[in-house]
Design a protein around this motif. Sequence first.
Motif, mmCIF file in Angstrom:
data_model
loop_
_atom_site.group_PDB
_atom_site.id
_atom_site.type_symbol
_atom_site.label_atom_id
_atom_site.label_comp_id
_atom_site.label_asym_id
_atom_site.label_seq_id
_atom_site.Cartn_x
_atom_site.Cartn_y
_atom_site.Cartn_z
ATOM 1 N N CYS A 146 10.017 54.211 56.918
ATOM 2 C CA CYS A 146 10.250 52.786 56.549
ATOM 3 C C CYS A 146 11.350 52.471 57.439
ATOM 4 C CB CYS A 146 10.508 53.013 55.104
ATOM 5 S SG CYS A 146 8.907 53.148 53.909
ATOM 6 N N LYS A 147 12.563 53.223 57.522
ATOM 7 C CA LYS A 147 13.903 52.525 58.174
ATOM 8 C C LYS A 147 13.452 52.348 59.589
ATOM 9 C CE LYS A 147 18.503 53.662 58.751
ATOM 10 N NZ LYS A 147 19.631 55.011 58.508
ATOM 11 N N GLY A 148 12.696 53.027 60.374
ATOM 12 C CA GLY A 148 12.014 52.980 61.674
ATOM 13 C C GLY A 148 11.278 51.710 61.608
ATOM 14 N N ILE A 149 10.595 51.392 60.686
ATOM 15 C CA ILE A 149 9.550 50.285 60.628
ATOM 16 C C ILE A 149 10.496 49.109 60.539
ATOM 17 C CG2 ILE A 149 7.772 48.974 59.380
ATOM 18 C CD1 ILE A 149 6.711 51.926 58.709
ATOM 19 N N ASN A 150 11.364 49.009 59.498
ATOM 20 C CA ASN A 150 12.298 47.706 59.275
ATOM 21 C C ASN A 150 12.973 47.534 60.614
ATOM 22 O OD1 ASN A 150 11.417 47.204 56.705
ATOM 23 N ND2 ASN A 150 12.676 48.771 55.862
ATOM 24 N N GLU A 151 13.583 48.495 61.354
ATOM 25 C CA GLU A 151 14.178 48.252 62.419
ATOM 26 C C GLU A 151 13.436 47.651 63.570
ATOM 27 O OE1 GLU A 151 17.153 52.499 61.849
ATOM 28 O OE2 GLU A 151 15.687 52.218 63.504
ATOM 29 N N LEU A 152 12.373 48.092 63.954
ATOM 30 C CA LEU A 152 11.520 47.535 64.910
ATOM 31 C C LEU A 152 10.951 46.055 64.610
ATOM 32 C CD1 LEU A 152 9.235 50.662 65.485
ATOM 33 C CD2 LEU A 152 10.764 49.625 66.991
ATOM 34 N N ALA A 153 10.890 45.823 63.439
ATOM 35 C CA ALA A 153 10.250 44.538 62.663
ATOM 36 C C ALA A 153 11.430 43.653 62.928
ATOM 37 C CB ALA A 153 9.764 44.530 61.226
ATOM 38 N N GLU A 154 12.679 43.956 62.373
ATOM 39 C CA GLU A 154 13.855 43.118 62.577
ATOM 40 C C GLU A 154 14.137 42.808 63.962
ATOM 41 O OE1 GLU A 154 16.967 40.750 61.678
ATOM 42 O OE2 GLU A 154 15.791 41.711 60.078
ATOM 43 N N ILE A 177 3.136 49.124 52.065
ATOM 44 C CA ILE A 177 4.048 47.454 51.767
ATOM 45 C C ILE A 177 5.040 47.490 52.853
ATOM 46 C CG2 ILE A 177 5.460 46.340 50.305
ATOM 47 C CD1 ILE A 177 4.340 48.080 47.887
ATOM 48 N N VAL A 178 5.734 48.414 53.109
ATOM 49 C CA VAL A 178 7.000 48.207 54.441
ATOM 50 C C VAL A 178 6.242 47.809 55.666
ATOM 51 C CG1 VAL A 178 8.811 49.113 55.504
ATOM 52 C CG2 VAL A 178 8.728 49.412 53.197
ATOM 53 N N ALA A 179 4.998 48.526 56.035
ATOM 54 C CA ALA A 179 4.414 48.471 57.271
ATOM 55 C C ALA A 179 3.320 47.087 57.355
ATOM 56 C CB ALA A 179 3.396 49.598 57.437
ATOM 57 N N ILE A 180 2.907 46.613 56.176
ATOM 58 C CA ILE A 180 2.356 45.609 56.229
ATOM 59 C C ILE A 180 3.287 44.246 56.406
ATOM 60 C CG2 ILE A 180 0.817 44.028 54.699
ATOM 61 C CD1 ILE A 180 -0.757 46.525 53.511
ATOM 62 N N ASN A 181 4.248 44.445 55.449
ATOM 63 C CA ASN A 181 5.346 43.414 55.725
ATOM 64 C C ASN A 181 5.769 43.244 57.267
ATOM 65 O OD1 ASN A 181 4.993 42.924 52.822
ATOM 66 N ND2 ASN A 181 6.896 43.790 52.305
ATOM 67 N N ALA A 182 6.030 44.209 57.660
ATOM 68 C CA ALA A 182 6.507 44.442 59.199
ATOM 69 C C ALA A 182 5.456 43.708 59.976
ATOM 70 C CB ALA A 182 6.913 45.489 59.607
ATOM 71 N N CYS A 183 4.161 43.727 59.740
ATOM 72 C CA CYS A 183 3.104 43.298 60.742
ATOM 73 C C CYS A 183 3.108 41.697 60.380
ATOM 74 C CB CYS A 183 1.878 44.006 60.222
ATOM 75 S SG CYS A 183 1.538 45.625 60.716
ATOM 76 N N ILE A 184 3.135 41.444 59.357
ATOM 77 C CA ILE A 184 3.317 40.130 59.027
ATOM 78 C C ILE A 184 4.525 39.313 59.766
ATOM 79 C CG2 ILE A 184 3.701 38.446 57.220
ATOM 80 C CD1 ILE A 184 1.896 40.229 55.487
ATOM 81 N N LYS A 185 5.712 40.027 59.562
ATOM 82 C CA LYS A 185 6.752 39.621 60.314
ATOM 83 C C LYS A 185 6.873 39.558 61.850
ATOM 84 C CE LYS A 185 11.873 39.986 60.290
ATOM 85 N NZ LYS A 185 11.963 39.369 62.161
#
Length: 281
Positions: free
Chosen positions: A135-143, A166-174
């Motif tokens: 999740c941390k890696g996903i948030n970093e890439l999305a941010e 949820i974290v991955a889907i939110n990142a995909c949307i971002k």
Amino acid sequence: MEELWKFYYDKDWIKPFLLYSIYFFVFVSFTLFLSIIVMRRLKLRNQKLEKRFTPIIEHILSLNLFESAFFSEFSAYEKLFRNGVFRNLMMESILNLHQNYDGTYAENLENFYMDSGLINDSYKKLNSEHWQIKCKGINELAEMNVAEAFGALVKMSKSSNKILTIVAINACIKLNGSNGIRHLARHKHSFDLWTQLNILDALKQGNLSHIQGLEYLLTSKNNSVISLGLKAISSLNLSEKASFVQQLIDETTNEEILMEAKTVLNRLIVQNNRSLKYEFQ
């Protein structure tokens, strides 16, 4: 069985049992004490390094932000970039600054993130066995707006772990609003209400002008995805999607989806001050 009872009543086992129990207790206590000492020393060491590294990181990022300095200009700090504590601190600082800046400043941080190899640290986290690190890696890439990570994040969104999904889907949307929504139409796992609400929150926080294709959710074979689409259309008051909701009503055979679709269509009509409400049949 009789031999076992005889052994028990003879009580010859008591002395060695107590002796070995004491040995075991001493060993566990010593190991625990040693672990506490080591962890404490590591924590103090990291705190000392953080205090030393923080001014350097602030100096580097200040030049990057306001003077557009490239990573290659900081060759004097090459050894520091191989230090795990330094890289973690740099990552946290870049992410915090990126959340508060946009435009050229944000682009400078993104370029530095990629040129310094910190992007590879984020990708490595996706391969972790622990979902929290993923999740941390996903948030970093999305941010940091790493669009190339979209495919990997779509795969992550299919995880059986609810929070990771949820974290991955939110990142995909971002990263890619429209495609970040459309891929959900093929999602196989069922979304419970809590998951749906988290995805809706991500939609509301995103740039709605760049998000198209919510109607694709209504064509899914997954009823929970259809329900998500209906909730999104209703909560965002997308009256232009009313025809797609009407089409769903005409074609669906699922009673729950039918009732929810009719409710959403009626709400869209009411919210747009139409005088004629949808008649439930």
